[in-house]
Structure formats: C-alpha cells, structure tokens
Design a protein around this motif. Structure first.
Motif, PDB file in Angstrom:
ATOM      1  N   SER B  71       0.867  -1.192   0.000  1.00  0.00           N
ATOM      2  CA  SER B  71       0.000   0.000   0.000  1.00  0.00           C
ATOM      3  C   SER B  71       0.902   1.240   0.000  1.00  0.00           C
ATOM      4  O   SER B  71       2.081   1.166   0.353  1.00  0.00           O
ATOM      5  CB  SER B  71      -0.951  -0.016   1.195  1.00  0.00           C
ATOM      6  OG  SER B  71      -0.235  -0.062   2.400  1.00  0.00           O
ATOM      7  N   THR B  84      -5.172  -2.198   4.599  1.00  0.00           N
ATOM      8  CA  THR B  84      -5.543  -0.807   4.306  1.00  0.00           C
ATOM      9  C   THR B  84      -6.586  -0.795   3.190  1.00  0.00           C
ATOM     10  O   THR B  84      -6.426  -1.507   2.193  1.00  0.00           O
ATOM     11  CB  THR B  84      -4.313  -0.008   3.817  1.00  0.00           C
ATOM     12  OG1 THR B  84      -3.284  -0.103   4.800  1.00  0.00           O
ATOM     13  CG2 THR B  84      -4.658   1.454   3.598  1.00  0.00           C
ATOM     14  N   VAL B  85      -7.639  -0.029   3.359  1.00  0.00           N
ATOM     15  CA  VAL B  85      -8.576   0.206   2.248  1.00  0.00           C
ATOM     16  C   VAL B  85      -8.904   1.696   2.189  1.00  0.00           C
ATOM     17  O   VAL B  85      -8.858   2.391   3.201  1.00  0.00           O
ATOM     18  CB  VAL B  85      -9.908  -0.598   2.379  1.00  0.00           C
ATOM     19  CG1 VAL B  85      -9.695  -2.064   2.104  1.00  0.00           C
ATOM     20  CG2 VAL B  85     -10.574  -0.379   3.716  1.00  0.00           C
ATOM     21  N   GLY B  86      -9.222   2.153   0.985  1.00  0.00           N
ATOM     22  CA  GLY B  86      -9.599   3.559   0.812  1.00  0.00           C
ATOM     23  C   GLY B  86     -11.009   3.777   1.343  1.00  0.00           C
ATOM     24  O   GLY B  86     -11.899   2.966   1.082  1.00  0.00           O
ATOM     25  N   GLY B  87     -11.215   4.840   2.069  1.00  0.00           N
ATOM     26  CA  GLY B  87     -12.538   5.104   2.636  1.00  0.00           C
ATOM     27  C   GLY B  87     -13.285   6.213   1.925  1.00  0.00           C
ATOM     28  O   GLY B  87     -14.345   5.999   1.343  1.00  0.00           O
ATOM     29  N   SER B  88     -12.717   7.416   1.972  1.00  0.00           N
ATOM     30  CA  SER B  88     -13.433   8.547   1.378  1.00  0.00           C
ATOM     31  C   SER B  88     -12.444   9.596   0.887  1.00  0.00           C
ATOM     32  O   SER B  88     -11.274   9.596   1.268  1.00  0.00           O
ATOM     33  CB  SER B  88     -14.391   9.171   2.405  1.00  0.00           C
ATOM     34  OG  SER B  88     -13.652   9.690   3.496  1.00  0.00           O
ATOM     35  N   SER B  89     -12.954  10.480   0.051  1.00  0.00           N
ATOM     36  CA  SER B  89     -12.131  11.577  -0.480  1.00  0.00           C
ATOM     37  C   SER B  89     -12.938  12.858  -0.522  1.00  0.00           C
ATOM     38  O   SER B  89     -14.142  12.826  -0.812  1.00  0.00           O
ATOM     39  CB  SER B  89     -11.699  11.278  -1.924  1.00  0.00           C
ATOM     40  OG  SER B  89     -10.443  10.684  -1.973  1.00  0.00           O
ATOM     41  N   ALA B 144      -8.099  12.819   2.100  1.00  0.00           N
ATOM     42  CA  ALA B 144      -8.517  11.423   1.920  1.00  0.00           C
ATOM     43  C   ALA B 144      -8.481  10.711   3.260  1.00  0.00           C
ATOM     44  O   ALA B 144      -7.610  10.982   4.094  1.00  0.00           O
ATOM     45  CB  ALA B 144      -7.584  10.716   0.946  1.00  0.00           C
ATOM     46  N   TYR B 146      -8.328   6.923   4.867  1.00  0.00           N
ATOM     47  CA  TYR B 146      -8.087   5.493   4.637  1.00  0.00           C
ATOM     48  C   TYR B 146      -8.411   4.741   5.922  1.00  0.00           C
ATOM     49  O   TYR B 146      -8.303   5.291   7.026  1.00  0.00           O
ATOM     50  CB  TYR B 146      -6.622   5.245   4.275  1.00  0.00           C
ATOM     51  CG  TYR B 146      -6.211   5.880   2.979  1.00  0.00           C
ATOM     52  CD1 TYR B 146      -6.230   5.162   1.794  1.00  0.00           C
ATOM     53  CD2 TYR B 146      -5.806   7.213   2.938  1.00  0.00           C
ATOM     54  CE1 TYR B 146      -5.860   5.748   0.594  1.00  0.00           C
ATOM     55  CE2 TYR B 146      -5.432   7.804   1.741  1.00  0.00           C
ATOM     56  CZ  TYR B 146      -5.460   7.072   0.581  1.00  0.00           C
ATOM     57  OH  TYR B 146      -5.094   7.661  -0.599  1.00  0.00           O
TER      58      TYR B 146
END
Lengths: 158, 149
Positions: B71, B84-89, B144, B146
């Motif tokens: 990542s 780890t994952v992407g959450g919001s932006s 962002a 995460y």
C-alpha cells in the motif's frame, strides 16, 4: 430530458432546479480498468491485482480503487454538464466493487446556488451495483467555466 | 504513535500524461488528447480530467520502501493494523491542469483516529494533499481518509 442535453454554459444552469433527477450512466468494471488505474497512479497495493491477497483480506476478489470510483463520478458530471468546472467532489466507498460489477451512476440536483459570474449546482451522487447495492455516495459542486478559467499566463514549454 | 514527515515533490505535466490518465479511467473525451478539438471548445486548450492529481499523489518510492501489502508509503503509520482500504475523499479544485504545468505535491498525515469496528479495532488515517502550480497558485486539495485494520 436525455443525457447531454444540459449545457452548463454561463447562465444555462438556471435550466435545472433543486430536486432535478439527472439521467443515469453505467460504468462496467473489469480487471483491465483496475490494472490501468493502478499503473497510472503508481499504486502498487496488492488488493488491486492479487486475487488471493484480496480474498485473504476479506474481499470477494480484486478491488476497484476508491480513486477510480471518484473518476466515474467526475466522468458522469462532465458527460451531463458540458463546459463545466467541478469545484468540489466528495465521495465515500460503502462497499467494495470489482471485476464483473457494473456501477450505475445517478445524480440529483440538491440546490442551485447563485454566484457572481455563474450559478453553481450542488449534486448528490450515487454509484449502485447490479444488485441494487449502494457502493459509493457522494456530492459535487459544479459551475460553468468562466473566461478567467481560459486565460492563463504563458506556460513554460516542455 | 510515529508520524512520518510531510512529503513534497514536483512533477511536470505532459500532454502524454494527461492522455494516458484519460485512457486509464476509460474517458474518451477528445478534450483530453485532441488539441484542435480542445482549441475550439470553451476550454481553449487541452485540460486534464478533474482527478488527474491522483496520478501524482503517490511518491515514486522503490518497492522496498513500501509496507508488506505494498500500500502507498504515504499511509505507512505506526499502528497495529495489517490491512488498508480507501474510505473517502474530499477534493477541491481551483483551476484546470494543462500540459506544461509544474505541479508541486505536498502531503501530510492530518490525523490517525482509533475506532471500534464491527470486526475489531480500526484506525482512520486522514491524509491532506495540496497541489500548487509553477506560479505558486492553488490547483487542488484532497483530504482522503483510509481505513487501516
């Protein structure tokens, strides 16, 4: 109203109104999309190309990037509002998406905000998968481009 | 908790970078690659897709400097989490990016917030990235979030 009929040229935004449902647009996802987005963003995170690793981490398979989903939202806005400038976009990933999924993007005008040169529209956005599950929710603020967006100082050659 | 220092680096944007990014997101709009079309359009010249900044966000570090899951190094904070994952932006745009722009990218970790998730503890890592051009003007900003768990 069919897609692309709304032109967000200066003044034309008055043609839309709060509560206006925008036409939908489909975004099919495959492993090539995901690979290319990882490559162009230099994102080497394994869950975007290594199926076994993605499954070990609790996903169905390889996972579409949050950033790619954001691009679908922007592409949707640009396909509807030609000649637009996106001032702001927010989105939140609520469910993973991956190869084989088709995401339908829908939008609704929440508010039209008067501006000095151009009005702006606040748009509610959603990406829903083929099973009707909400994958991403978001919001954007879009305005018509202004003359000052076009006029820029001379850039250095490259 | 150890926070990595802020990072700053500069890229020169080329027409080819813009064309490749548009292809990668599956956007065939000629505004992103056809000079003649772009000249006749209200934009006056080729511009980059709105989220083109994403192509400059992650630093070009060698694999050895990435965490085990590869990542992005920007998210490498010292918390007891493996995934780890992407959450919001949240993106704000101030002007178009065009070929020839020199974009300076500056990012830092704003906060690391522990939470209790459905399957155990998790950490929300908030990263702020600012993009400015060769004239020192603001181009875009991203905040962002995460999820590390």
């Amino acid at each position: 109203m069919s897609k692309n009929n709304l032109n967000l040229n200066i003044g034309a935004i008055e043609e839309i109104y709060s509560g206006y449902d925008l036409p939908s647009q489909d975004f099919p996802i495959d492993s090539v999309n995901i690979f290319m987005f990882s490559a162009v963003t230099w994102n080497r995170h394994r869950i975007h190309y290594d199926h076994e690793q993605a499954v070990r981490e609790g996903h169905k398979g390889i996972v579409a990037q949050r950033g790619l989903l954001g691009n679908f939202l922007c592409q949707y806005l640009n396909s509807i509002f030609s000649g637009a400038f996106i001032e702001q976009v927010d989105w939140k990933v609520l469910k993973s998406a991956g190869p084989g999924d088709t995401l339908t993007c829908c939008g609704k005008t929440l508010e039209v905000v008067p501006g000095e040169d151009s009005d702006a529209a606040i748009i509610d956005l959603e990406l829903v998968n083929q099973s009707g599950e909400l994958v991403t929710s978001g919001q954007a603020r879009v305005r018509a481009i202004k003359e000052t967006d076009r006029i820029k100082p001379i850039r250095k050659p490259f | 908790m150890t926070h990595k220092p802020s990072k700053t680096f500069t890229y020169t944007v080329t027409a080819r970078d813009i064309k490749r990014f548009a292809q990668a997101i599956g956007d065939n709009n000629p505004l992103y690659h056809d000079e003649e079309f772009a000249k006749r359009s209200p934009f006056g010249a080729i511009v980059a897709p709105p989220l083109f900044c994403q192509s400059m966000t992650f630093e070009d570090v060698p694999l050895a400097e990435l965490p085990e899951d590869l990542s992005p190094s920007e998210l490498d904070v010292d918390v007891p989490a493996q995934r780890t994952v992407g959450g919001s932006s949240h993106y704000e745009f101030y002007q178009f990016i065009r070929p020839g722009d020199e974009i300076t990218v500056s990012s830092c970790i704003d906060s690391v917030t522990p939470k209790e998730g459905k399957s155990g503890p998790l950490y929300l890592v908030q990263v702020e990235t600012r993009f400015t051009n060769q004239f020192g003007e603001r181009v875009a900003k991203e905040v962002a979030t995460y999820v590390k768990k």
